[in-house]
Design an enzyme around this catalytic site. Structure first.
Site, PDB file in Angstrom:
ATOM      1  N   HIS A 108      -2.493   7.651   6.076  1.00 46.14           N
ATOM      2  CA  HIS A 108      -2.994   6.200   6.261  1.00 46.14           C
ATOM      3  C   HIS A 108      -3.879   5.632   6.646  1.00 46.14           C
ATOM      4  CE1 HIS A 108      -1.506   2.736   4.311  1.00 46.14           C
ATOM      5  NE2 HIS A 108      -1.247   1.759   4.816  1.00 46.14           N
ATOM      6  N   LYS A 146      -9.683   8.026   3.252  1.00 42.95           N
ATOM      7  CA  LYS A 146      -9.879   6.313   2.857  1.00 42.95           C
ATOM      8  C   LYS A 146     -11.654   5.782   3.579  1.00 42.95           C
ATOM      9  CE  LYS A 146      -5.449   3.939   2.783  1.00 42.95           C
ATOM     10  NZ  LYS A 146      -4.561   5.809   3.395  1.00 42.95           N
ATOM     11  N   GLU A 174      -0.200   5.292  14.139  1.00 43.16           N
ATOM     12  CA  GLU A 174       0.411   6.380  13.122  1.00 43.16           C
ATOM     13  C   GLU A 174       0.069   7.679  13.708  1.00 43.16           C
ATOM     14  OE1 GLU A 174      -2.532   6.445   9.219  1.00 43.16           O
ATOM     15  OE2 GLU A 174      -0.677   7.722   8.682  1.00 43.16           O
ATOM     16  N   HIS A 181      -9.850   1.424   0.576  1.00 44.33           N
ATOM     17  CA  HIS A 181      -8.560   1.465   0.399  1.00 44.33           C
ATOM     18  C   HIS A 181      -8.323   0.935  -0.887  1.00 44.33           C
ATOM     19  CE1 HIS A 181      -4.190   0.930   1.427  1.00 44.33           C
ATOM     20  NE2 HIS A 181      -4.161  -0.061   2.654  1.00 44.33           N
ATOM     21  N   CYS A 190       0.917  -0.709  -0.075  1.00 41.19           N
ATOM     22  CA  CYS A 190       0.078  -0.449  -0.123  1.00 41.19           C
ATOM     23  C   CYS A 190       0.546   1.244  -0.012  1.00 41.19           C
ATOM     24  CB  CYS A 190      -0.889   0.255   1.366  1.00 41.19           C
ATOM     25  SG  CYS A 190      -1.780  -1.893   1.291  1.00 41.19           S
ATOM     26  N   PHE A 201       1.785  -3.554   3.942  1.00 39.15           N
ATOM     27  CA  PHE A 201       2.193  -4.452   4.504  1.00 39.15           C
ATOM     28  C   PHE A 201       3.723  -5.146   4.130  1.00 39.15           C
ATOM     29  CE2 PHE A 201      -1.928  -7.731   4.622  1.00 39.15           C
ATOM     30  CZ  PHE A 201      -2.245  -6.519   5.628  1.00 39.15           C
TER      31      PHE A 201
END
Lengths: 79, 416
Positions: free
Chosen positions: B305, B337, B316, B342, B165, B403
């Site tokens: 994110h 998002k 975060e 996402h 991502c 990831f």
């Protein structure tokens, strides 16, 4: 036109995006119908699927025109 | 040596809330959700039965059918978004030195549906492989940048970045470096993803990353809300024309913003879970600030994110607080998002566009779907809940984490 010839034409029209009127017996896949080498491989595979007939590589290489495809398939199907 | 400056001169977007940049931005500003029941396959047996899909798209309007059938949807999306970006940048393709124009694209997965379809077809047979000759070229992630280059004749640097991502932000940073070093005059950057498929939904369901709020898809993506339960899969593409500043000036281009910094780091911790203290995120953001040569206090807005997962969201924010201190309560923060879902490898692309449009309109798009405060999240953060907020902004940051522990962060500034 034979049933086989019509099916061959349909596959070519579908896969190469050409007009049916362009798909004449003399038409070459690469020179006249805009196919590249991968398109040609795909066409042969589609013929194999449609007619449930394995086409050996050395035979496939010779099938360069619409007419040759129809001729080969008519000769081998049902035998 | 002196680095050249890099600016943004064209934008294109194909998103779950708009198939062009204007519609996308208007819906971001209005707080519209792009979620709905999955239409691309029968999801009735899946734990998650909704996603943020691209809607009402007629691919044949952009790509001739004969070419389109040799591409996966993620490549269609790449070409369609880039079509808008190239038009927006008003490039003269006849006079442009195309050897100095690159394409660096991001995709987390590539042609997932193409892989899936071919192998399902194979499994139905007797084991004899009858693999379509276009199977590989549809599937591989770099087909997107390859197809873009062929369409326009851009013969500069060309590849795809894969960091889940974070993919697009890595693409943006690479292009930034090539342009500021003088290796390219211009680069098409962006990302695309089309993973709303059986394998995509099933796979992310299996690692419990997705929201399972099937009774209310439109409120499922709720970053920072106490009851968030995972991310909502999105799909689409964003395309950005990055250009060397003097090159842009010389051709009288419209300039949206300047790209002033890029930061990267790795968590080196776990293949899916973020570092518990947000260490990688902290290092990446710090790296971006250092690269830009600016103080933390100069950041007005962070597009986080913020995927709406229970673990990721607070970590975060922890990293932001650690890096920005008291200023983290003065800046605006939002996760778009909440509206787009996402987009995985394309998330950085559509979020960079959100940041650039936010600068243009001096408006922070909201984090929608906030219902209940989470005790784990400091209420002093301004998370721009539910409604867009107008504020003067000069400098904005966009975070993307993937990831594998990849972190890539970019900073845009209003041109001074």
């Amino acid at each position: 036109m034979s049933d086989i010839a019509q099916k061959v034409k349909n596959i070519i029209v579908e896969k190469l995006g050409v007009e049916e009127s362009e798909v004449t017996p003399e038409a070459s896949f690469t020179n006249d119908l805009g196919a590249d080498s991968l398109d040609t491989v795909e066409l042969i595979m589609e013929f194999e699927k449609e007619f449930n007939l394995p086409i050996p590589d050395d035979e496939a290489e010779k099938i360069s025109t619409v007419g040759l495809a129809i001729e080969y398939l008519e000769k081998h199907i049902g035998k | 040596m002196t680095f050249k400056r890099v600016v943004v001169t064209g934008l294109g977007a194909l998103t779950p809330i708009g198939n062009d940049v204007t519609t996308y931005w208007n819906n971001l500003a209005a707080g519209v959700s792009g979620a709905g029941p999955i239409t691309k396959f029968d999801a009735s047996k899946f734990r998650t039965q909704f996603a943020c899909e691209v809607k009402g798209l007629d691919v044949s309007q952009y790509i001739p059918r004969q070419e389109a059938r040799k591409m996966d949807a993620f490549t269609h999306y790449a070409l369609i978004a880039t079509d808008e970006a190239v038009r927006d940048a008003e490039l003269n393709l006849d006079t442009l030195d195309k050897n100095k124009v690159g394409v660096i694209w991001g995709s987390g997965i590539g042609g997932l549906k193409s892989f899936e379809d071919e192998m399902i077809d194979y499994a139905k047979g007797d084991g004899t492989p009858r693999i379509n000759p276009f199977f590989i070229v549809r599937m591989i992630a770099d087909s997107a940048s390859g197809q873009i280059s062929m369409r326009y004749g851009f013969r500069g640097t060309n590849y795809v970045t894969v960091s889940a991502c974070a993919s697009t932000n890595n693409a943006i940073i690479d292009a930034f470096n090539y342009i500021r070093l003088g290796r390219l005059n211009m680069c098409v950057v962006g990302g695309s993803e089309a993973a709303v498929t059986k394998a995509g939904i099933g796979g992310f369901n299996a690692n419990r990353a997705l929201s399972e709020r099937n009774d209310s898809p439109q409120t499922a993506s709720r970053p920072y809300d106490k009851d968030r339960d995972g991310f909502v899969m999105g799909e689409g593409a964003g395309s950005i024309i990055l250009e060397e500043y003097e090159h842009a000036q010389a051709r009288g281009a419209k300039i949206y913003a300047e790209l002033i910094g890029g930061g990267m780091s790795s968590d080196a911790y776990h293949i899916t879970a973020p570092h518990p203290e947000g260490l990688g995120a902290f290092l990446g953001m710090q790296d971006a600030l250092n690269d830009a040569g600016i103080a933390p206090e100069e950041i007005d807005y962070i597009n986080t994110h913020g995927t709406s997962t229970p673990i990721g969201d607070p970590q975060e924010l922890k990293a932001i607080h650690q890096l920005f201190g008291e200023h983290s309560f003065k800046m605006n923060i939002s996760s778009t998002k909440s509206m787009t879902g996402h987009l995985l490898g394309a998330a950085g692309a559509v979020e960079a566009i959100a940041c650039i449009k936010a600068l243009e309109h001096q408006l922070v798009p909201p984090t929608i779907n906030h219902f209940t405060n989470d005790d784990e999240i400091d209420p002093r953060f301004n998370l721009t809940f539910n409604v867009a907020q107008a504020r003067p902004m000069t400098t904005v940051m966009s975070n993307a984490f993937g990831f594998g522990g990849h972190n890539a962060i970019v900073i845009f500034r209003k041109l001074s």
